[in-house]
Write a protein that holds these residues in place. Structure first.
Motif, mmCIF file in Angstrom:
data_model
loop_
_atom_site.group_PDB
_atom_site.id
_atom_site.type_symbol
_atom_site.label_atom_id
_atom_site.label_comp_id
_atom_site.label_asym_id
_atom_site.label_seq_id
_atom_site.Cartn_x
_atom_site.Cartn_y
_atom_site.Cartn_z
ATOM 1 N N ASP A 1 0.860 -1.177 0.000
ATOM 2 C CA ASP A 1 0.000 0.000 0.000
ATOM 3 C C ASP A 1 0.898 1.229 0.000
ATOM 4 O OD1 ASP A 1 -2.733 -0.560 -0.224
ATOM 5 O OD2 ASP A 1 -2.823 -1.305 1.835
ATOM 6 N N PHE A 2 0.315 2.395 -0.380
ATOM 7 C CA PHE A 2 1.111 3.605 -0.581
ATOM 8 C C PHE A 2 0.491 4.771 0.184
ATOM 9 C CE2 PHE A 2 1.767 0.729 -4.029
ATOM 10 C CZ PHE A 2 3.136 0.747 -4.203
ATOM 11 N N LEU A 3 1.334 5.456 0.937
ATOM 12 C CA LEU A 3 0.908 6.576 1.765
ATOM 13 C C LEU A 3 1.439 7.871 1.151
ATOM 14 C CD1 LEU A 3 -0.594 6.894 4.547
ATOM 15 C CD2 LEU A 3 1.670 7.119 5.575
ATOM 16 N N VAL A 4 0.522 8.769 0.807
ATOM 17 C CA VAL A 4 0.896 10.043 0.191
ATOM 18 C C VAL A 4 0.243 11.163 0.990
ATOM 19 C CG1 VAL A 4 0.927 11.402 -1.916
ATOM 20 C CG2 VAL A 4 0.983 8.899 -2.063
ATOM 21 N N TYR A 5 1.064 12.007 1.592
ATOM 22 C CA TYR A 5 0.592 13.113 2.430
ATOM 23 C C TYR A 5 -0.374 12.621 3.511
ATOM 24 C CZ TYR A 5 2.983 16.213 -0.746
ATOM 25 O OH TYR A 5 3.973 16.841 -1.482
ATOM 26 N N GLY A 6 0.036 11.535 4.198
ATOM 27 C CA GLY A 6 -0.677 11.067 5.381
ATOM 28 C C GLY A 6 -1.897 10.213 5.131
ATOM 29 N N GLU A 7 -2.217 9.942 3.841
ATOM 30 C CA GLU A 7 -3.410 9.154 3.539
ATOM 31 C C GLU A 7 -3.075 8.069 2.522
ATOM 32 O OE1 GLU A 7 -7.765 9.962 1.575
ATOM 33 O OE2 GLU A 7 -7.101 11.377 3.121
ATOM 34 N N VAL A 8 -3.641 6.878 2.746
ATOM 35 C CA VAL A 8 -3.401 5.767 1.828
ATOM 36 C C VAL A 8 -4.007 6.088 0.461
ATOM 37 C CG1 VAL A 8 -3.843 3.318 1.392
ATOM 38 C CG2 VAL A 8 -3.331 4.096 3.714
ATOM 39 N N LEU A 9 -3.243 5.807 -0.593
ATOM 40 C CA LEU A 9 -3.667 6.112 -1.960
ATOM 41 C C LEU A 9 -4.771 5.149 -2.391
ATOM 42 C CD1 LEU A 9 -2.934 7.917 -4.439
ATOM 43 C CD2 LEU A 9 -1.453 6.050 -5.200
ATOM 44 N N ARG A 10 -5.947 5.690 -2.688
ATOM 45 C CA ARG A 10 -7.078 4.876 -3.138
ATOM 46 C C ARG A 10 -7.630 5.350 -4.490
ATOM 47 N NH1 ARG A 10 -5.713 1.002 -0.380
ATOM 48 N NH2 ARG A 10 -6.273 0.794 1.815
ATOM 49 N N VAL A 11 -7.082 6.445 -5.024
ATOM 50 C CA VAL A 11 -7.514 7.030 -6.295
ATOM 51 C C VAL A 11 -6.253 7.311 -7.109
ATOM 52 C CG1 VAL A 11 -9.618 8.045 -5.323
ATOM 53 C CG2 VAL A 11 -7.495 9.369 -5.290
ATOM 54 N N PRO A 12 -6.384 7.673 -8.396
ATOM 55 C CA PRO A 12 -5.188 8.070 -9.151
ATOM 56 C C PRO A 12 -4.404 9.169 -8.428
ATOM 57 C CG PRO A 12 -7.047 7.804 -10.631
ATOM 58 C CD PRO A 12 -7.596 7.652 -9.239
#
Length: 419
Positions: A57-68
């Motif tokens: 899973d990938f965390l971007v700016y504190g939130e897991v990436l669920r969209v493009p």
């Protein structure tokens, strides 16, 4: 021409580290494409050619990436011109159905300790099970539905636990593990209406109860402690189905809530967090005997769970939402995140005891859900199986997720957490 973004991959799991030089990726990239890219990089680092693919899973700016990625950046008002740090970590494996333990009535309370499961029922009974699903004991004694259970102490020889009931009492029990004999040592009297919750202090010497009389009561959890004068009433003996039990009275009564107390949890040896139908969460100081702080919500709270790992609170409410609070924060919004997926009211929530971002929830929609607090848009997994309302859940033992419901079952899932 497709818009390109610069990303830098970082991870706290050092065995999966890749070069931290920026990579150029399409802005439309999602977690599946990033997952393939990381696995390709790791595969190239494996000279033995025995690499097995990992789901990340990938965390971007504190939130897991669920969209493009481009949509994610836009939601967080981040410029596409900057190099984006993308943290990756091994995805939580799906919990596996393990067992279904049948009861004679609604299962309204459960807690696991070591290899034992303690459950409470609407037919006024308690039950002891092994973690492998073998029924050990049926324990009568209460005269109303059991709404809460909590282990106090446990070793190979003896265990003590507390149960709280709509019959207005909490009972302290001693279980001889080797002989499989149980005895009610103390009946805790003082509440004027049915109980909803019970919690044991970290030092195991005190416990707290709450219910429909709106009062928070503190008791001794030491079964061998003698009653002292100066408490709220004089102790006496009460004949129960398990012989002569000592009547125990409260050490302290804390007043302030205006409606039923639905959850109680000790945050340290002298501080208790409560949730209530009166739309408030409160922190209490048991030394001074008063309220330290209060959080006011906009719905009744049916349950709350505090994590000693993160210091954060999650709450269950009638409006189908789970909310994340920081009880010590005075900055920004009181609600740090809102988790929406359940379709009916949420009855029970519990944090993982070893992973500070994971928690579970149980709802009247017959679902138990496993969440990552950094992914409010959707749960990680739906744990299906119940044919009725989910009334309670527990994750005290990291390997087992358990839940009870109005279908008279206790369902067990095996959790494969990484830690």
């Amino acid at each position: 021409m497709a818009v390109q973004l610069q990303v830098r991959f970082i991870t706290k799991q050092r065995k999966y580290a890749v070069p931290n030089t920026p990579f150029t990726v399409p802005s439309s990239v999602g977690s599946n494409e990033l997952n393939s890219l990381i696995n390709e990089l790791l595969k190239g680092n494996d000279p033995e050619k025995c690499y097995r693919e990992i789901d990340f899973d990938f965390l971007v700016y504190g939130e897991v990436l669920r969209v493009p990625l481009s949509d994610h950046l836009e939601e967080h008002s981040i410029s596409s011109e900057v190099t984006v740090d993308v943290e990756y970590f091994e995805r939580v494996p799906a919990p596996e159905p393990h067992d279904c333990l049948l009861h004679d009535d609604w299962v309204s309370a459960v807690q696991v300790r070591d290899g034992w499961i303690l459950s409470g029922c609407y037919d006024n009974t308690l039950h002891l099970w092994t973690a492998k699903g073998k029924h050990q004991l049926t324990i009568p004694g209460h005269t109303g539905p059991v709404k809460a259970v909590a282990w106090v102490t446990h070793d190979d020889m003896l265990a003590t636990f507390v149960s709280a009931s709509h019959d207005q009492t909490a009972m302290l029990w001693e279980w001889n593990v080797s002989t499989n004999a149980v005895e009610c040592i103390h009946v805790c009297r003082g509440h004027e209406r049915g109980l909803e919750c019970a919690g044991v202090s970290p030092c195991q010497s005190r416990m707290a109860t709450g219910g429909w009389d709106t009062h928070l009561k503190i008791w001794s959890a030491d079964i061998h402690e003698k009653s002292n004068e100066g408490r709220e009433s004089v102790s006496k003996r009460l004949k129960t189905e398990h012989g002569m039990s000592q009547v125990r009275t409260p050490l302290m009564t804390l007043k302030g809530h205006k409606e039923a107390i639905s959850a109680v949890q000790w945050t340290d040896t002298s501080e208790i967090c409560t949730a209530s139908w009166d739309h408030t969460l409160r922190l209490w100081d048991t030394v001074i005997g008063g309220i330290k702080s209060e959080i006011v919500g906009n719905k009744s709270f049916f349950d709350a769970s505090w994590s000693p790992l993160s210091g954060m609170l999650i709450t269950a409410s009638a409006d189908k939402h789970i909310r994340l609070y920081d009880p010590r924060s005075n900055e920004g919004s009181l609600v740090k995140s809102t988790f929406t997926s359940h379709t009916q009211w949420v009855q029970s929530v519990r944090w993982s005891t070893i992973e500070d971002h994971l928690f579970i929830s149980g709802s009247y929609d017959q679902q138990v859900k496993l969440w990552d607090s950094r992914s409010p848009k959707a749960p990680l997994f739906d744990l299906t199986g119940h044919d009725g309302k989910v009334l309670c859940c527990d994750w005290s033992k990291p390997e087992l997720i358990v839940s009870g419901g109005s279908d008279n079952t206790l369902r067990i899932f095996h959790s494969n957490q990484h830690k």
